[in-house]
Write an enzyme that holds these catalytic residues in place. Structure first.
Site, PDB file in Angstrom:
ATOM      1  N   PHE A 140      -1.148  -4.118  -2.193  1.00 22.89           N
ATOM      2  CA  PHE A 140      -2.444  -3.293  -1.700  1.00 22.89           C
ATOM      3  C   PHE A 140      -3.214  -3.002  -3.069  1.00 22.89           C
ATOM      4  O   PHE A 140      -2.700  -2.230  -3.980  1.00 22.89           O
ATOM      5  CB  PHE A 140      -2.467  -2.127  -0.773  1.00 22.89           C
ATOM      6  CG  PHE A 140      -3.708  -1.807  -0.440  1.00 22.89           C
ATOM      7  CD1 PHE A 140      -4.310  -2.322   0.617  1.00 22.89           C
ATOM      8  CD2 PHE A 140      -4.226  -0.708  -1.142  1.00 22.89           C
ATOM      9  CE1 PHE A 140      -5.749  -2.051   0.961  1.00 22.89           C
ATOM     10  CE2 PHE A 140      -5.519  -0.350  -0.716  1.00 22.89           C
ATOM     11  CZ  PHE A 140      -6.331  -0.591   0.378  1.00 22.89           C
ATOM     12  N   ASP A 225      -0.450  -1.434 -11.285  1.00 27.66           N
ATOM     13  CA  ASP A 225      -1.258  -0.742 -10.292  1.00 27.66           C
ATOM     14  C   ASP A 225      -0.663   0.499  -9.991  1.00 27.66           C
ATOM     15  O   ASP A 225       0.449   0.492  -9.214  1.00 27.66           O
ATOM     16  CB  ASP A 225      -1.824  -1.750  -9.027  1.00 27.66           C
ATOM     17  CG  ASP A 225      -2.329  -0.706  -8.075  1.00 27.66           C
ATOM     18  OD1 ASP A 225      -2.510   0.283  -8.272  1.00 27.66           O
ATOM     19  OD2 ASP A 225      -3.173  -1.190  -7.245  1.00 27.66           O
ATOM     20  N   LYS A 254      -6.538   8.062  -7.392  1.00 30.35           N
ATOM     21  CA  LYS A 254      -6.002   9.259  -6.560  1.00 30.35           C
ATOM     22  C   LYS A 254      -5.746  10.402  -7.306  1.00 30.35           C
ATOM     23  O   LYS A 254      -6.798  11.084  -7.383  1.00 30.35           O
ATOM     24  CB  LYS A 254      -4.811   8.377  -5.944  1.00 30.35           C
ATOM     25  CG  LYS A 254      -5.047   7.206  -4.896  1.00 30.35           C
ATOM     26  CD  LYS A 254      -3.820   7.054  -4.019  1.00 30.35           C
ATOM     27  CE  LYS A 254      -4.305   5.898  -2.987  1.00 30.35           C
ATOM     28  NZ  LYS A 254      -5.119   6.348  -1.845  1.00 30.35           N
TER      29      LYS A 254
END
Length: 404
Positions: A140, A225, A254
């Site tokens: 993702f 990532d 985040k």
């Protein structure tokens, strides 16, 4: 216009695009790892806004930074730079492999920048044929059309017309699968150093090192990532440190802002030069408010006390979840690293992760899912041990109701 109307879950259905299905519970305030809803019901937060609230709610360092910067300057276009952006970039460079930083607003935008940089580098240095991007199934990487195509879950990218081309997917933790796809036409391999949405799957050391070696053999860039794994989540500032593998490009978001929207792409001077003036940009990237809060979050997390504490708190979680499972036998496996933990449901509970989340909420603890079969935990990195113990006790009550 009067604002005297009920602000409740029904209002969501009236005014919001229906791409989410939020809980009926609406939190209105938080402190540390506890939040309170509109009816003053208390919840212990084991979700962390999906690995975002790395210091919990209303941490004084973040609140102080926001208030201080809010009295100075809020926004400048990138026609000018600003002090908070430069300070945060300097700290990111000083504490990682990177030499250059690009700021964005989110993980998806940071990944978009990374992918564009890889393609531009390949075009400039190797010519038009080196365009292939390899990522991993169940990965993702965000919700822009480019990043959702690179993410290895077709359910998220299907249904929007023709996808960006020359993107293929290998199997995670399977070097032979990657070897079958990679070639001198590959410009980049993008991977999570622990798959989050795809099931809390850790890479083996052999796999991580093998991916780096294959990239080197074929002169392809390795993009990590670290949107979910970064800023202390796994017990090191960034996960690559624990794997002994250094990427060419790293993305972070985040937890970088502790709840304030910010993302960044980190890379080397040699690669960064290919995003010359005008090739990429962002209205809010490097926003002074975001960077001031991000600096405070970074400074607070990047200490031996917090990073070592992650490992200690993770043990309390794993031991507690194993103890619950010894009683109720609902989990096949407890996996993950640091404070990114997945409880994998046994076959007889397949597809019911959301049921566990809902039951936990009813008992006063917020959890997450990673797909239909895994209950996920991504709490504050500084959650008090007593909150972990109390939250697990509440979670056990939820498990007992489902398992009865």
């Amino acid at each position: 216009m009067s604002n005297k109307f009920p602000v409740d879950r029904a209002l969501f259905d009236d005014v919001m695009v229906p791409n989410y299905a939020p809980s009926a519970v609406i939190p209105v305030r938080g402190k540390g790892s506890r939040v309170w809803d509109q009816n003053d019901n208390e919840l212990i937060d084991f979700a962390g806004g999906i690995a975002v609230n790395c210091l919990g709610h209303c941490h004084p360092a973040l609140v102080g930074a926001l208030k201080e910067q809010g009295e100075k300057i809020w926004h400048l276009s990138n026609v000018m730079t600003n002090e908070p952006a430069l300070r945060l970039a300097k700290k990111l460079v000083d504490n990682t492999f990177a030499e250059k930083v690009y700021f964005a607003n989110s993980g998806a935008e940071s990944n978009e920048a990374a992918l564009k940089l890889a393609r531009r580098w390949a075009l400039d240095v190797h010519g038009e044929d080196k365009t292939q991007i390899i990522a991993f199934k169940q990965g993702f990487h965000g919700r822009t059309f480019f990043t959702v195509t690179v993410g290895g879950q077709a359910a998220y990218s299907d249904g929007f017309g023709p996808k960006p081309g020359d993107v293929v997917h290998a199997e995670y933790n399977n070097l032979e699968s990657l070897k079958a796809l990679i070639s001198d036409k590959t410009c980049a391999v993008m991977m999570e150093p622990l798959q989050g949405e795809g099931g809390i799957v850790s890479p083996t050391d052999e796999f991580a090192k093998g991916v780096r070696e294959l990239c080197d053999q074929h002169n392809a860039l390795l993009i990590f990532d670290e949107v979910q794994t970064g800023v202390g989540r796994l017990g090191t500032l960034y996960a690559y440190e624990g794997l002994g593998v250094t990427p060419d490009i790293l993305t972070t978001a985040k937890a970088l802002g502790g709840g304030f929207p910010i993302g960044a792409m980190l890379t080397t001077t040699e690669l960064a030069k290919h995003l010359k003036i005008g090739t990429h940009g962002s209205t809010y990237g490097g926003n002074p408010l975001a960077c001031a809060v991000g600096e405070a979050a970074f400074d607070t997390v990047n200490t031996p006390e917090v990073l070592n504490g992650v490992t200690e708190k993770a043990k309390i979680y794993v031991d507690g979840l194993n103890a619950i499972n010894a009683k109720y036998d609902v989990f096949k496996e407890i996996r993950g690293k640091g404070l990114l933990i997945g409880a994998v449901l046994k076959d007889e509970y397949q597809g019911r992760a959301k049921d566990f989340l809902v039951a936990a909420m009813a008992e006063g603890v917020m959890t997450l899912v990673a797909g239909a079969n895994i209950v996920r935990f991504a709490p504050s990195l500084v959650i008090p041990n007593e909150d972990i113990t109390e939250g697990l006790a509440r979670f056990e009550k939820a498990v007992a109701k489902i398992a009865q």
